[in-house]
Structure formats: structure tokens, C-alpha cells
Design a protein around this motif. Structure first.
Motif, PDB file in Angstrom:
ATOM      1  N   LEU A 105      15.833   0.034  -0.699  1.00 18.51           N
ATOM      2  CA  LEU A 105      15.380   1.056   0.245  1.00 18.51           C
ATOM      3  C   LEU A 105      15.954   2.424  -0.125  1.00 18.51           C
ATOM      4  O   LEU A 105      15.261   3.442  -0.045  1.00 18.51           O
ATOM      5  N   ASN A 106      17.191   2.433  -0.554  1.00 19.29           N
ATOM      6  CA  ASN A 106      17.845   3.693  -0.922  1.00 19.29           C
ATOM      7  C   ASN A 106      17.270   4.330  -2.182  1.00 19.29           C
ATOM      8  O   ASN A 106      17.537   5.489  -2.461  1.00 19.29           O
ATOM      9  N   LYS A 107      16.459   3.601  -2.922  1.00 21.69           N
ATOM     10  CA  LYS A 107      15.797   4.146  -4.109  1.00 21.69           C
ATOM     11  C   LYS A 107      14.468   4.830  -3.768  1.00 21.69           C
ATOM     12  O   LYS A 107      13.887   5.494  -4.611  1.00 21.69           O
ATOM     13  N   LEU A 108      13.985   4.631  -2.532  1.00 23.70           N
ATOM     14  CA  LEU A 108      12.693   5.168  -2.134  1.00 23.70           C
ATOM     15  C   LEU A 108      12.835   6.515  -1.444  1.00 23.70           C
ATOM     16  O   LEU A 108      13.865   6.823  -0.860  1.00 23.70           O
ATOM     17  N   THR A 109      11.768   7.285  -1.500  1.00 24.07           N
ATOM     18  CA  THR A 109      11.692   8.536  -0.772  1.00 24.07           C
ATOM     19  C   THR A 109      10.653   8.375   0.332  1.00 24.07           C
ATOM     20  O   THR A 109       9.506   8.011   0.058  1.00 24.07           O
ATOM     21  N   TYR A 110      11.075   8.620   1.565  1.00 23.31           N
ATOM     22  CA  TYR A 110      10.181   8.524   2.709  1.00 23.31           C
ATOM     23  C   TYR A 110      10.745   9.386   3.828  1.00 23.31           C
ATOM     24  O   TYR A 110      11.923   9.747   3.817  1.00 23.31           O
ATOM     25  N   ARG A 111       9.892   9.716   4.787  1.00 23.01           N
ATOM     26  CA  ARG A 111      10.311  10.555   5.905  1.00 23.01           C
ATOM     27  C   ARG A 111      10.940   9.706   6.995  1.00 23.01           C
ATOM     28  O   ARG A 111      12.091   9.883   7.343  1.00 23.01           O
ATOM     29  N   LEU A 127      -0.139  -3.568  13.379  1.00 25.77           N
ATOM     30  CA  LEU A 127      -1.094  -2.529  13.789  1.00 25.77           C
ATOM     31  C   LEU A 127      -0.373  -1.361  14.459  1.00 25.77           C
ATOM     32  O   LEU A 127      -0.709  -0.197  14.214  1.00 25.77           O
ATOM     33  N   ARG A 128       0.617  -1.665  15.272  1.00 24.82           N
ATOM     34  CA  ARG A 128       1.396  -0.599  15.927  1.00 24.82           C
ATOM     35  C   ARG A 128       2.150   0.216  14.875  1.00 24.82           C
ATOM     36  O   ARG A 128       2.200   1.447  14.950  1.00 24.82           O
ATOM     37  N   ALA A 129       2.733  -0.453  13.905  1.00 19.38           N
ATOM     38  CA  ALA A 129       3.450   0.257  12.839  1.00 19.38           C
ATOM     39  C   ALA A 129       2.516   1.196  12.090  1.00 19.38           C
ATOM     40  O   ALA A 129       2.875   2.334  11.775  1.00 19.38           O
ATOM     41  N   MET A 130       1.299   0.740  11.833  1.00 21.46           N
ATOM     42  CA  MET A 130       0.332   1.568  11.111  1.00 21.46           C
ATOM     43  C   MET A 130      -0.108   2.761  11.964  1.00 21.46           C
ATOM     44  O   MET A 130      -0.435   3.814  11.415  1.00 21.46           O
ATOM     45  N   GLU A 131      -0.094   2.605  13.286  1.00 17.05           N
ATOM     46  CA  GLU A 131      -0.384   3.734  14.180  1.00 17.05           C
ATOM     47  C   GLU A 131       0.745   4.754  14.149  1.00 17.05           C
ATOM     48  O   GLU A 131       0.503   5.965  14.164  1.00 17.05           O
ATOM     49  N   LEU A 132       1.976   4.273  14.145  1.00 14.01           N
ATOM     50  CA  LEU A 132       3.146   5.152  14.204  1.00 14.01           C
ATOM     51  C   LEU A 132       3.404   5.888  12.895  1.00 14.01           C
ATOM     52  O   LEU A 132       3.830   7.032  12.893  1.00 14.01           O
ATOM     53  N   ALA A 133       3.166   5.224  11.789  1.00  4.86           N
ATOM     54  CA  ALA A 133       3.538   5.752  10.480  1.00  4.86           C
ATOM     55  C   ALA A 133       2.607   6.870  10.024  1.00  4.86           C
ATOM     56  O   ALA A 133       1.384   6.748  10.103  1.00  4.86           O
ATOM     57  N   GLN A 134       3.207   7.928   9.535  1.00  8.97           N
ATOM     58  CA  GLN A 134       2.473   9.005   8.884  1.00  8.97           C
ATOM     59  C   GLN A 134       2.382   8.674   7.395  1.00  8.97           C
ATOM     60  O   GLN A 134       3.040   7.750   6.913  1.00  8.97           O
ATOM     61  N   LYS A 135       1.613   9.453   6.647  1.00  8.26           N
ATOM     62  CA  LYS A 135       1.372   9.114   5.242  1.00  8.26           C
ATOM     63  C   LYS A 135       2.636   9.119   4.385  1.00  8.26           C
ATOM     64  O   LYS A 135       2.697   8.409   3.393  1.00  8.26           O
ATOM     65  N   ASP A 136       3.665   9.860   4.762  1.00  7.88           N
ATOM     66  CA  ASP A 136       4.894   9.898   3.961  1.00  7.88           C
ATOM     67  C   ASP A 136       6.015   9.048   4.571  1.00  7.88           C
ATOM     68  O   ASP A 136       7.175   9.191   4.231  1.00  7.88           O
ATOM     69  N   ASP A 137       5.649   8.130   5.458  1.00  3.54           N
ATOM     70  CA  ASP A 137       6.611   7.221   6.069  1.00  3.54           C
ATOM     71  C   ASP A 137       6.608   5.883   5.344  1.00  3.54           C
ATOM     72  O   ASP A 137       5.752   5.618   4.499  1.00  3.54           O
ATOM     73  N   LEU A 138       7.559   5.045   5.725  1.00  3.66           N
ATOM     74  CA  LEU A 138       7.683   3.703   5.171  1.00  3.66           C
ATOM     75  C   LEU A 138       7.615   2.693   6.305  1.00  3.66           C
ATOM     76  O   LEU A 138       8.342   2.814   7.291  1.00  3.66           O
ATOM     77  N   GLN A 176       0.853  -1.195   0.000  1.00  2.24           N
ATOM     78  CA  GLN A 176       0.000   0.000   0.000  1.00  2.24           C
ATOM     79  C   GLN A 176       0.885   1.239   0.000  1.00  2.24           C
ATOM     80  O   GLN A 176       2.096   1.145   0.203  1.00  2.24           O
ATOM     81  N   THR A 177       0.231   2.375  -0.239  1.00  2.12           N
ATOM     82  CA  THR A 177       0.894   3.668  -0.137  1.00  2.12           C
ATOM     83  C   THR A 177       0.192   4.475   0.950  1.00  2.12           C
ATOM     84  O   THR A 177      -0.935   4.174   1.327  1.00  2.12           O
ATOM     85  N   GLU A 178       0.866   5.480   1.441  1.00  2.00           N
ATOM     86  CA  GLU A 178       0.332   6.428   2.436  1.00  2.00           C
ATOM     87  C   GLU A 178      -0.232   5.768   3.684  1.00  2.00           C
ATOM     88  O   GLU A 178      -1.448   5.841   3.898  1.00  2.00           O
ATOM     89  N   PRO A 179       0.578   5.177   4.525  1.00  2.00           N
ATOM     90  CA  PRO A 179       2.020   5.055   4.392  1.00  2.00           C
ATOM     91  C   PRO A 179       2.392   3.924   3.428  1.00  2.00           C
ATOM     92  O   PRO A 179       1.628   2.984   3.224  1.00  2.00           O
ATOM     93  N   LEU A 180       3.568   4.059   2.880  1.00  2.00           N
ATOM     94  CA  LEU A 180       4.110   3.013   2.031  1.00  2.00           C
ATOM     95  C   LEU A 180       4.421   1.810   2.908  1.00  2.00           C
ATOM     96  O   LEU A 180       5.084   1.943   3.941  1.00  2.00           O
ATOM     97  N   VAL A 181       3.922   0.648   2.530  1.00  2.00           N
ATOM     98  CA  VAL A 181       4.202  -0.593   3.263  1.00  2.00           C
ATOM     99  C   VAL A 181       4.844  -1.577   2.303  1.00  2.00           C
ATOM    100  O   VAL A 181       4.294  -1.864   1.239  1.00  2.00           O
ATOM    101  N   VAL A 182       6.017  -2.076   2.690  1.00  2.00           N
ATOM    102  CA  VAL A 182       6.780  -3.018   1.878  1.00  2.00           C
ATOM    103  C   VAL A 182       7.039  -4.270   2.701  1.00  2.00           C
ATOM    104  O   VAL A 182       7.502  -4.188   3.834  1.00  2.00           O
ATOM    105  N   LEU A 183       6.744  -5.418   2.095  1.00  2.00           N
ATOM    106  CA  LEU A 183       7.065  -6.702   2.708  1.00  2.00           C
ATOM    107  C   LEU A 183       8.261  -7.297   1.983  1.00  2.00           C
ATOM    108  O   LEU A 183       8.273  -7.363   0.757  1.00  2.00           O
ATOM    109  N   ASP A 184       9.262  -7.692   2.742  1.00  2.00           N
ATOM    110  CA  ASP A 184      10.441  -8.303   2.132  1.00  2.00           C
ATOM    111  C   ASP A 184      10.909  -9.462   3.003  1.00  2.00           C
ATOM    112  O   ASP A 184      11.279  -9.275   4.155  1.00  2.00           O
ATOM    113  N   GLY A 185      10.892 -10.638   2.436  1.00  2.00           N
ATOM    114  CA  GLY A 185      11.296 -11.839   3.162  1.00  2.00           C
ATOM    115  C   GLY A 185      12.784 -11.985   3.348  1.00  2.00           C
ATOM    116  O   GLY A 185      13.243 -13.080   3.669  1.00  2.00           O
ATOM    117  N   ALA A 186      13.548 -10.917   3.169  1.00  2.00           N
ATOM    118  CA  ALA A 186      15.008 -10.978   3.312  1.00  2.00           C
ATOM    119  C   ALA A 186      15.378 -11.686   4.605  1.00  2.00           C
ATOM    120  O   ALA A 186      15.055 -11.220   5.682  1.00  2.00           O
TER     121      ALA A 186
END
Length: 180
Positions: free
Chosen positions: A62-68, A139-150, A39-49
């Protein structure tokens, strides 16, 4: 991703597969939970690394993305190089939510142990939170993250796959077979 794509193209060419089929395959192939944007706003990325090489790949992307700010959700298998993985990824995080995956196939490093190991790599003022339930961590991450966060979920395909259900149900995946 770029490395994997280049490798697949090289192998296909070596096998004399026509360019149009190679191009179609590259354009239509998706790897779930491999730097997958949910999703976007906030951007959510799943990576099984789940190892050092994949964490490095994640950081490259990650270095290719723009986020606060970066809100990191992390769980790592017990047998993995937890210290090495944490050393690489933790310094990027503005919030660290340590959790676990819940599967019988693999043992997960205990979240409290991971948090203890992560402390030495935290940016000044960042405190790691521990969650035994990965969904509560999300759920906690979604509470903490603002729309321009990752929000980045990393460290295990088991964790990423479990959290992916928040956006795509298993029933939908099995029914449509389009999400992977």
C-alpha cells in the motif's frame, strides 16, 4: 509478493532448475486476490490478507501506491486475530466498510462486532459502515471513491474471491484458466 518471489526463486535454484524456466515462471505467475489490481480510476485492489503477517505485507505494498483516499472493505474470519488486524489496517482508511463473507467453510466475524472493534483505530471523522452483503459494500465503495482514490478489499480470501466475480466471472475463470 517480493518475499514470496525470492523464496520461490531460491527453491528453484536449489532444485537446479534452469534460470530461463525460473524467469518464465516468475513472469507468468499470478496469484489471484493477492494484492490483485482489478481496475484503475478508482484503483481497486483485492487482497486476501487474512492474518497479521499478510496485513503487514498489504501495508508494505500500500505504501508503494499513490492515491488520495483509501476506501477499505473488510471482513475477517471469526477465529482470526481481528483486533490485531484492525489495529494495523484501520488507521490508513478514510472510509471503512465492514462486511462479511458468505461461505459454509468458515465462520465470519459479525460485521457489527468488527465495526465496534475498529472504532478505536479510526481516523478522526471517519465512520464505519456495516453491510451484510459484500456486494453492496463494493457498490458503496465505488460510489464513495473518486478516480484518484483506492478501494482496498482485505481480510479474507473468501471475501476477495467473492468480490472478484464483479470483474471476472467464475465461468470465464473455468473456461480460460488464464486469470489465475
Amino acid at each position: 509478493y517480493e518475499y514470496n518471489k525470492a523464496l520461490a526463486v531460491a527453491i528453484a535454484k536449489k532444485l537446479d532448475i534452469e534460470d530461463r524456466y525460473i524467469q518464465n515462471g516468475v513472469e507468468n505467475t499470478r496469484l489471484p486476490c493477492r494484492f490483485e489490481v482489478m481496475q484503475t480510476e478508482p484503483l481497486v485492489v483485492l487482497d486476501g490478507a487474512h492474518n497479521l503477517a499478510k496485513i503487514k505485507s498489504t501495508l508494505y505494498n500500500l505504501n508503494k501506491l499513490t492515491y488520495r483516499k483509501l476506501c477499505l472493505i473488510i471482513a475477517i474470519g471469526e477465529v482470526k486475530d481481528t483486533a490485531g488486524m484492525l489495529r494495523l489496517i484501520i488507521p490508513y482508511a478514510d472510509y471503512v466498510l465492514v462486511t462479511r463473507f458468505q461461505t459454509k467453510e468458515r465462520e465470519c466475524a459479525h460485521p457489527k462486532t468488527l465495526r465496534t472493534k475498529a472504532r478505536r483505530y479510526l481516523k478522526k471523522g471517519v465512520v464505519g459502515e456495516v453491510f451484510l452483503d459484500p456486494h453492496r459494500a463494493l457498490l458503496r465503495a465505488m460510489e464513495l471513491a473518486q478516480k484518484d482514490d483506492l478501494v482496498l478489499c482485505v481480510g479474507s480470501f473468501f471475501l476477495a474471491g467473492e468480490l472478484r466475480k464483479y470483474w471476472i466471472s467464475e465461468e470465464k475463470i473455468l473456461k480460460n484458466r488464464k486469470s489465475f
